[in-house]
Design an enzyme around this catalytic site. Structure first.
Site, short mmCIF file in Angstrom:
data_model
loop_
_atom_site.label_atom_id
_atom_site.label_comp_id
_atom_site.label_asym_id
_atom_site.label_seq_id
_atom_site.Cartn_x
_atom_site.Cartn_y
_atom_site.Cartn_z
N SER A 149 23.78 79.53 11.78
CA SER A 149 24.42 79.17 13.12
C SER A 149 25.71 77.92 12.58
O SER A 149 26.29 78.06 11.83
CB SER A 149 23.85 78.83 14.12
N ASP A 227 22.62 88.71 20.03
CA ASP A 227 22.67 87.22 19.96
C ASP A 227 23.55 86.60 21.24
O ASP A 227 25.01 87.21 21.02
CB ASP A 227 23.22 87.16 18.52
N HIS A 260 19.58 85.18 18.84
CA HIS A 260 19.97 84.04 17.69
C HIS A 260 18.84 83.32 17.24
O HIS A 260 18.89 82.31 16.43
CB HIS A 260 20.90 83.11 18.62
#
Lengths: 284, 284
Positions: A149, A227, A260
């Site tokens: 991320s 996600d 995620h």
């Protein structure tokens, strides 16, 4: 020069999961860093190193606890370094939101008040921390760079800007175009101000467009399709688009059903460590 | 009958790491339970189940986050159920210390006030929870039972008292002789009062002495030798001693350098899951 002070060590898969504290001149504060030291460290051979850059809200501990990387790192003889995601401390500027300030350093050198006196994660990750790691452990000169991320953004941008220091880059669910997504715009406005030319220095899509033709650093990206941030923060896809335009051979894998979280990372971390290991060993 | 309500699900190693909430009649409160559902659950075959009983201070989430069990569970097609370690809630009796009350149920049925109205973890783990799991998933009838520390005590005592329900028992760093160690004596005094005959019903050493000759339930124990509680809480060794006296073929492995943490569990969880899987499949 400062040095790493060991604050905890637990045996793990025949190696040791360790945590160090050190003074950081660059960040102007005290920092923690977690290091997996594989069993092969007892031999006299320089070991390959992977730096793992974590995402928003994380410390140096999230990856260690949740990713399940030690098993493969022990098998491959990889040192895995997991730094914190920002400077820390009571006298370090912060923000109430989770995506700015402490826990959200964005792997850049801030130019704006009140951030610029501590928020220099770019210099910390590229220069200061490897200096400390290399003086403590017997390491091969170039490292692998991985992240998730915001940390995937860090891996891509630091790697693309320092081709001579890294063998390979990998990312899970990376922010790839921060100049064009809410997380990135908020952080860059605060840390860098309005000078958009500077923003592009920390944007993986811009960097690949400018530098892709000069380099062949191997890149691997994995992205979950369930996600929640994939669409809203424009993760992964814009980078794949630029890579295709540039005819750049980045490997991008999409995974239906995965979100995620670290459950996604744990499911595929083995392939990332093996990816880096292959290129890291070419230094021997 | 109550049923499991799904409160979260994340794809993990091709399966799903799920968390459920349910009303517990036995514990007289609402409970969370984590379940790893392997990819093989999409087929129509009954699956083997392992129950993981956690140690002091844990919830249903510690094992899920830290043990790295999903990879092997997905490979073997194991459902792995991780319950909480006590009843929970504002109206459930508690204690300020970490080793009594919420997070410290000790897998027994309390007889003493104020504990006896909620603290019935023995009945919950042996009867109520498997009822809920078996009505939700397609499971083989007997389960494997594993745990850590206080949960290792749970695995050994519940398994030894319910030979018909389980195929195999395994434990990391288990409390094996609670009637003769500080953690056990404190908890048993509070939950069971002064009737020491009752204490012996929840003591793995006593149970093995009484029942070992009637059964051949396979038992595997792993113990770290740098475990701070190994000496002070008399973990593992007294049970090995009784097993030798009884000529009972328990497998007991000692590991130099390993401590009491999940880093130890993660390092050896694969061997425990494969151990259970072998005996669980004999039901097919």
């Amino acid at each position: 020069m400062a040095s790493l002070e060991l604050i905890s060590s637990a045996k793990s898969f025949g190696g040791h999961q360790q945590r160090y504290r050190h003074a950081s001149d660059v960040l102007n504060c005290s920092m923690n860093v977690s290091v997996f030291v594989p069993p092969q460290a007892e031999q006299d051979t320089p070991l390959p190193v992977v730096y793992w850059l974590s995402g928003l809200t994380c410390t140096d501990e999230n990856f260690v606890t949740k990713a399940g990387a030690a098993r493969v790192a022990a098998e491959l003889g990889l040192i895995v370094v997991a730094p914190d995601t920002s400077p820390r401390g009571d006298d370090v500027a912060d923000d109430e939101s989770y995506d700015l300030g402490q826990g959200a350093g964005f792997y850049l050198n801030a130019t704006q008040a009140p951030w610029h006196s501590h928020y220099r994660m770019y210099d910390y990750i590229v220069d200061e921390l490897p200096g400390l790691i290399n003086q403590t452990f017997n390491c091969l000169p170039k490292a692998g760079l991985a992240g998730h991320s915001m940390g995937g953004h860090g891996a891509l941008t630091l790697g693309l800007s320092n081709l001579q220091k890294y063998t390979s880059i990998s990312a899970f669910s990376p922010i790839v175009n921060p100049i064009d997504c809410p997380w990135g715009q908020k952080a860059f406005n605060a840390y860098l101000g309005e000078n958009e030319a500077e923003w592009e220095l920390y944007d993986a899509c811009c960097l690949l467009q400018q530098q892709g033709q000069f380099m062949q650093l191997p890149i691997l990206i994995d992205q979950g399709l369930d996600d929640d941030f994939y669409q809203s923060q424009k993760l992964t896809r814009p980078f794949e688009h630029v890579a295709k335009q540039m005819n750049y051979p980045a490997i991008v894998n999409y995974h239906p059903g995965y979100d995620h979280s670290y459950f996604f990372i744990a499911s595929f971390i083995e392939s990332h460590l093996r990816f880096h290991h292959k290129y890291l060993l070419e230094q021997r």
